[in-house]
Write a protein that holds these residues in place. Structure first.
Motif, PDB file in Angstrom:
ATOM      1  N   GLN A   1      12.569  48.660  27.790  1.00 30.28           N
ATOM      2  CA  GLN A   1      12.761  47.816  28.972  1.00 30.28           C
ATOM      3  C   GLN A   1      12.903  46.354  28.562  1.00 30.28           C
ATOM      4  O   GLN A   1      12.153  45.865  27.729  1.00 30.28           O
ATOM      5  N   GLY A   2      13.878  45.657  29.108  1.00 30.67           N
ATOM      6  CA  GLY A   2      14.054  44.235  28.847  1.00 30.67           C
ATOM      7  C   GLY A   2      14.900  43.894  27.632  1.00 30.67           C
ATOM      8  O   GLY A   2      15.191  42.727  27.393  1.00 30.67           O
ATOM      9  N   VAL A   3      15.301  44.899  26.850  1.00 29.36           N
ATOM     10  CA  VAL A   3      16.130  44.656  25.671  1.00 29.36           C
ATOM     11  C   VAL A   3      17.589  44.687  26.098  1.00 29.36           C
ATOM     12  O   VAL A   3      18.015  45.590  26.813  1.00 29.36           O
ATOM     13  N   ARG A   4      18.344  43.679  25.658  1.00 26.36           N
ATOM     14  CA  ARG A   4      19.777  43.614  25.970  1.00 26.36           C
ATOM     15  C   ARG A   4      20.575  44.011  24.738  1.00 26.36           C
ATOM     16  O   ARG A   4      20.297  43.556  23.638  1.00 26.36           O
ATOM     17  N   LEU A   5      21.572  44.820  24.948  1.00 29.77           N
ATOM     18  CA  LEU A   5      22.434  45.300  23.872  1.00 29.77           C
ATOM     19  C   LEU A   5      23.612  44.354  23.692  1.00 29.77           C
ATOM     20  O   LEU A   5      24.324  44.045  24.648  1.00 29.77           O
ATOM     21  N   VAL A   6      23.823  43.881  22.464  1.00 32.43           N
ATOM     22  CA  VAL A   6      25.031  43.140  22.119  1.00 32.43           C
ATOM     23  C   VAL A   6      25.992  44.160  21.521  1.00 32.43           C
ATOM     24  O   VAL A   6      25.765  44.663  20.426  1.00 32.43           O
ATOM     25  N   ALA A   7      27.030  44.478  22.253  1.00 32.91           N
ATOM     26  CA  ALA A   7      28.026  45.438  21.771  1.00 32.91           C
ATOM     27  C   ALA A   7      28.972  44.699  20.828  1.00 32.91           C
ATOM     28  O   ALA A   7      29.630  43.742  21.229  1.00 32.91           O
ATOM     29  N   VAL A   8      29.019  45.130  19.589  1.00 35.19           N
ATOM     30  CA  VAL A   8      29.882  44.486  18.596  1.00 35.19           C
ATOM     31  C   VAL A   8      31.312  44.929  18.853  1.00 35.19           C
ATOM     32  O   VAL A   8      31.653  46.090  18.686  1.00 35.19           O
ATOM     33  N   SER A   9      32.112  43.965  19.272  1.00 40.90           N
ATOM     34  CA  SER A   9      33.485  44.281  19.664  1.00 40.90           C
ATOM     35  C   SER A   9      34.518  43.868  18.625  1.00 40.90           C
ATOM     36  O   SER A   9      35.709  44.097  18.823  1.00 40.90           O
ATOM     37  N   LYS A  10      34.053  43.296  17.521  1.00 39.46           N
ATOM     38  CA  LYS A  10      35.008  42.856  16.502  1.00 39.46           C
ATOM     39  C   LYS A  10      35.779  44.057  15.965  1.00 39.46           C
ATOM     40  O   LYS A  10      35.229  45.153  15.817  1.00 39.46           O
ATOM     41  N   PHE A  11      37.042  43.845  15.735  1.00 46.40           N
ATOM     42  CA  PHE A  11      37.986  44.845  15.236  1.00 46.40           C
ATOM     43  C   PHE A  11      38.346  45.922  16.257  1.00 46.40           C
ATOM     44  O   PHE A  11      39.119  46.812  15.947  1.00 46.40           O
ATOM     45  N   HIS A  12      37.786  45.855  17.460  1.00 49.27           N
ATOM     46  CA  HIS A  12      38.125  46.842  18.483  1.00 49.27           C
ATOM     47  C   HIS A  12      39.136  46.243  19.454  1.00 49.27           C
ATOM     48  O   HIS A  12      39.038  45.072  19.809  1.00 49.27           O
ATOM     49  N   PRO A  13      40.093  47.043  19.896  1.00 48.37           N
ATOM     50  CA  PRO A  13      41.085  46.526  20.836  1.00 48.37           C
ATOM     51  C   PRO A  13      40.462  46.238  22.208  1.00 48.37           C
ATOM     52  O   PRO A  13      39.425  46.799  22.567  1.00 48.37           O
ATOM     53  N   SER A  14      41.134  45.399  22.956  1.00 46.99           N
ATOM     54  CA  SER A  14      40.645  45.014  24.284  1.00 46.99           C
ATOM     55  C   SER A  14      40.453  46.221  25.201  1.00 46.99           C
ATOM     56  O   SER A  14      39.557  46.219  26.046  1.00 46.99           O
TER      57      SER A  14
ATOM     58  N   ALA B   1      34.000  49.755  27.785  1.00 42.01           N
ATOM     59  CA  ALA B   1      32.556  49.461  27.753  1.00 42.01           C
ATOM     60  C   ALA B   1      32.174  48.580  28.939  1.00 42.01           C
ATOM     61  O   ALA B   1      31.128  48.776  29.563  1.00 42.01           O
ATOM     62  N   TYR B   2      33.003  47.615  29.257  1.00 42.11           N
ATOM     63  CA  TYR B   2      32.781  46.749  30.419  1.00 42.11           C
ATOM     64  C   TYR B   2      32.715  47.588  31.697  1.00 42.11           C
ATOM     65  O   TYR B   2      31.824  47.416  32.527  1.00 42.11           O
ATOM     66  N   ASP B   3      33.669  48.493  31.851  1.00 39.89           N
ATOM     67  CA  ASP B   3      33.701  49.354  33.038  1.00 39.89           C
ATOM     68  C   ASP B   3      32.475  50.250  33.131  1.00 39.89           C
ATOM     69  O   ASP B   3      32.090  50.669  34.223  1.00 39.89           O
ATOM     70  N   ALA B   4      31.846  50.509  31.983  1.00 33.61           N
ATOM     71  CA  ALA B   4      30.621  51.316  31.951  1.00 33.61           C
ATOM     72  C   ALA B   4      29.368  50.452  32.136  1.00 33.61           C
ATOM     73  O   ALA B   4      28.255  50.954  32.033  1.00 33.61           O
ATOM     74  N   GLY B   5      29.565  49.144  32.373  1.00 33.19           N
ATOM     75  CA  GLY B   5      28.427  48.277  32.678  1.00 33.19           C
ATOM     76  C   GLY B   5      28.023  47.286  31.599  1.00 33.19           C
ATOM     77  O   GLY B   5      27.148  46.457  31.815  1.00 33.19           O
ATOM     78  N   GLN B   6      28.638  47.347  30.431  1.00 30.86           N
ATOM     79  CA  GLN B   6      28.290  46.420  29.347  1.00 30.86           C
ATOM     80  C   GLN B   6      28.893  45.049  29.635  1.00 30.86           C
ATOM     81  O   GLN B   6      30.070  44.949  29.974  1.00 30.86           O
ATOM     82  N   ARG B   7      28.072  43.997  29.497  1.00 31.73           N
ATOM     83  CA  ARG B   7      28.564  42.639  29.757  1.00 31.73           C
ATOM     84  C   ARG B   7      28.359  41.684  28.587  1.00 31.73           C
ATOM     85  O   ARG B   7      28.835  40.564  28.619  1.00 31.73           O
ATOM     86  N   LEU B   8      27.661  42.112  27.556  1.00 37.02           N
ATOM     87  CA  LEU B   8      27.342  41.246  26.417  1.00 37.02           C
ATOM     88  C   LEU B   8      28.019  41.793  25.167  1.00 37.02           C
ATOM     89  O   LEU B   8      27.768  42.928  24.759  1.00 37.02           O
ATOM     90  N   PHE B   9      28.910  40.976  24.580  1.00 34.58           N
ATOM     91  CA  PHE B   9      29.687  41.410  23.424  1.00 34.58           C
ATOM     92  C   PHE B   9      29.575  40.391  22.299  1.00 34.58           C
ATOM     93  O   PHE B   9      29.384  39.205  22.543  1.00 34.58           O
ATOM     94  N   GLY B  10      29.723  40.872  21.058  1.00 33.90           N
ATOM     95  CA  GLY B  10      29.664  40.017  19.885  1.00 33.90           C
ATOM     96  C   GLY B  10      30.963  40.054  19.105  1.00 33.90           C
ATOM     97  O   GLY B  10      31.478  41.121  18.807  1.00 33.90           O
ATOM     98  N   GLU B  11      31.474  38.865  18.797  1.00 38.03           N
ATOM     99  CA  GLU B  11      32.692  38.720  17.995  1.00 38.03           C
ATOM    100  C   GLU B  11      32.382  37.877  16.772  1.00 38.03           C
ATOM    101  O   GLU B  11      31.486  37.038  16.798  1.00 38.03           O
TER     102      GLU B  11
END
Length: 127
Positions: free
Chosen positions: A19-32, A38-48
């Motif tokens: 509880q309370g942990v936010r996931l930074v989804a590493v989006s580097k090298f992945h296409p938009s 991932a955004y459509d599935a609710g992810q809002r925090l990404f790392g480049e």
């Protein structure tokens, strides 16, 4: 990877977080398209980790995404990422920290990399 796989895997990872942990989804090298799934599935925090890739994705994806810059950042790139990011996840030199503060002209939100090990190949603010 199929977009349904992205949503499924993201759900599995998020359900395992405390509880309370936010996931930074590493989006580097992945296409938009994959990031959008991932955004459509609710992810809002990404790392480049690349300034040009970050700028391109910011223009292609929804504007409520929170972007972190992850990995090594060159001092001369700070001015290019400043408009897009909410955090720099690894500041590994005092020179870089000073550039962040002067470029952003506010309190810099950053994580300081401090190499406590004996490994000299690791970048750190103390090396």
């Amino acid at each position: 990877m199929e977009t349904t796989d992205i949503a499924r895997r993201l759900g599995e990872v998020k359900s395992s977080l405390p509880q309370g942990v936010r996931l930074v989804a590493v989006s580097k090298f992945h296409p938009s398209e994959c990031i959008k799934a991932a955004y459509d599935a609710g992810q809002r925090l990404f790392g480049e980790s690349r300034e040009q890739e970050l700028a391109r994705k910011v223009g292609e994806l929804p504007n409520d995404i929170e972007w972190h810059f992850i990995g090594h950042l060159q001092t001369n790139k700070v001015k290019y990422i400043a408009p897009y990011i909410s955090m720099i996840d690894a500041v590994d030199s005092l020179k870089l920290l000073r550039e962040i503060i002067s470029t952003i002209n506010t309190i810099a939100i950053a994580m300081i990399a401090w190499n406590k090990s004996e490994y000299l190949f690791k970048k750190s603010i103390l090396r």
